[in-house]
Design an enzyme around this catalytic site. Sequence first.
Site, PDB file in Angstrom:
ATOM      1  N   ARG A 227      -5.415  -2.976  -2.312  1.00 33.67           N
ATOM      2  CA  ARG A 227      -4.399  -2.115  -2.885  1.00 33.67           C
ATOM      3  C   ARG A 227      -5.087  -1.143  -3.840  1.00 33.67           C
ATOM      4  NH1 ARG A 227      -1.201  -3.350   0.523  1.00 33.67           N
ATOM      5  NH2 ARG A 227       0.922  -4.132   0.279  1.00 33.67           N
ATOM      6  N   GLU A 256       0.226   6.723  -3.686  1.00 35.13           N
ATOM      7  CA  GLU A 256       0.489   7.010  -2.274  1.00 35.13           C
ATOM      8  C   GLU A 256       1.897   7.570  -2.119  1.00 35.13           C
ATOM      9  OE1 GLU A 256      -0.272   3.528   0.064  1.00 35.13           O
ATOM     10  OE2 GLU A 256      -2.294   3.259  -0.735  1.00 35.13           O
ATOM     11  N   HIS A 274      -3.801   4.733   4.378  1.00 31.95           N
ATOM     12  CA  HIS A 274      -3.208   3.391   4.387  1.00 31.95           C
ATOM     13  C   HIS A 274      -2.781   2.993   5.805  1.00 31.95           C
ATOM     14  CE1 HIS A 274      -0.880   0.305   1.732  1.00 31.95           C
ATOM     15  NE2 HIS A 274      -1.403  -0.267   2.813  1.00 31.95           N
TER      16      HIS A 274
END
Length: 309
Positions: A227, A256, A274
């Site tokens: 993360r 993000e 991602h």
Amino acid sequence: MIPVNSVLQVGFFPDSMQAEINRRFRPTCLLDPNAPAPAGNFQAILVRSNTKLPEALVRQIPSIRLVTTCGVGYDNLPLTYLKKQGIKATNTPGVLNDAVCELAIGMMFGLMRRIPESQEFLKSGEWSKGLFPLTTTLAGKKVGILGMGRIGQDLAKRLEPFKVEILYNGPSKKDVPYRYISSVKELAEQSDVLFLACPASAATDKIIDAAILDALGSNSYLINIARGSVINESALLDALQQKRIAGAALDVFDNEPNPNPAFLSLDNVLLTPHIGSATSETRIAMTNLAVDNLEAFFNQQPLLTEVRN
């Protein structure tokens, strides 16, 4: 069977995942997590792990007894509130390991062998003017893994054939044939490549800071498939700009889907949006596991993958 009007789906799901959900049951959809809750006697919430589930939304629906997140991470859930209210939570571990590990290996080679740059070198015609710069071999290196959970262990197995020594750190030793390093700093000091595969938590927040990056050193690489929160991005940007580490491959970021634009101008990074679990096969498997948990709940059966934190 999942009763009609019993599940509130929060946030957007890609078409293939939504089609699989609709094939198995009919949720009520709330695309904006910050919008008021629709009327209904909902007992469960279905959400993706990249959608932050506001505590305020859950508070509006006192009938909720289960929150199912479609993803291995569950830092998007208001876990403290859920636990206090006796609301169970599930995630979808295991089914995405293959896809995440495949991307991690690909990012490692893309970074160390500078594959994206070499393609541009060829396409631009620069090859006719000279040779592409030499890159770095993986064989013979020490590879550290921060987090030896399901993904970390699967990643280590994939690394074994590449003639590397595998080291790891985590809260405790695991029954694995790799060398345990008791501190993150020492793991960084000993690693030529350092993978981050740890969960997002208070204990791992900004765990990769300036001191750890300095310990990693100017000849070593950092790869984050965990993360964005596990890295102090300001410290990482400074280390990359000053060449205090050789490079970084990042699939996850703090902000993000709008990561810090300073990353975009660097020549020692490989960046992906991602996409660790972003294969058709994996996303369908994740969706089905999430729905399986919903069915188990409504059939009063044990949950398949309950979050125990």
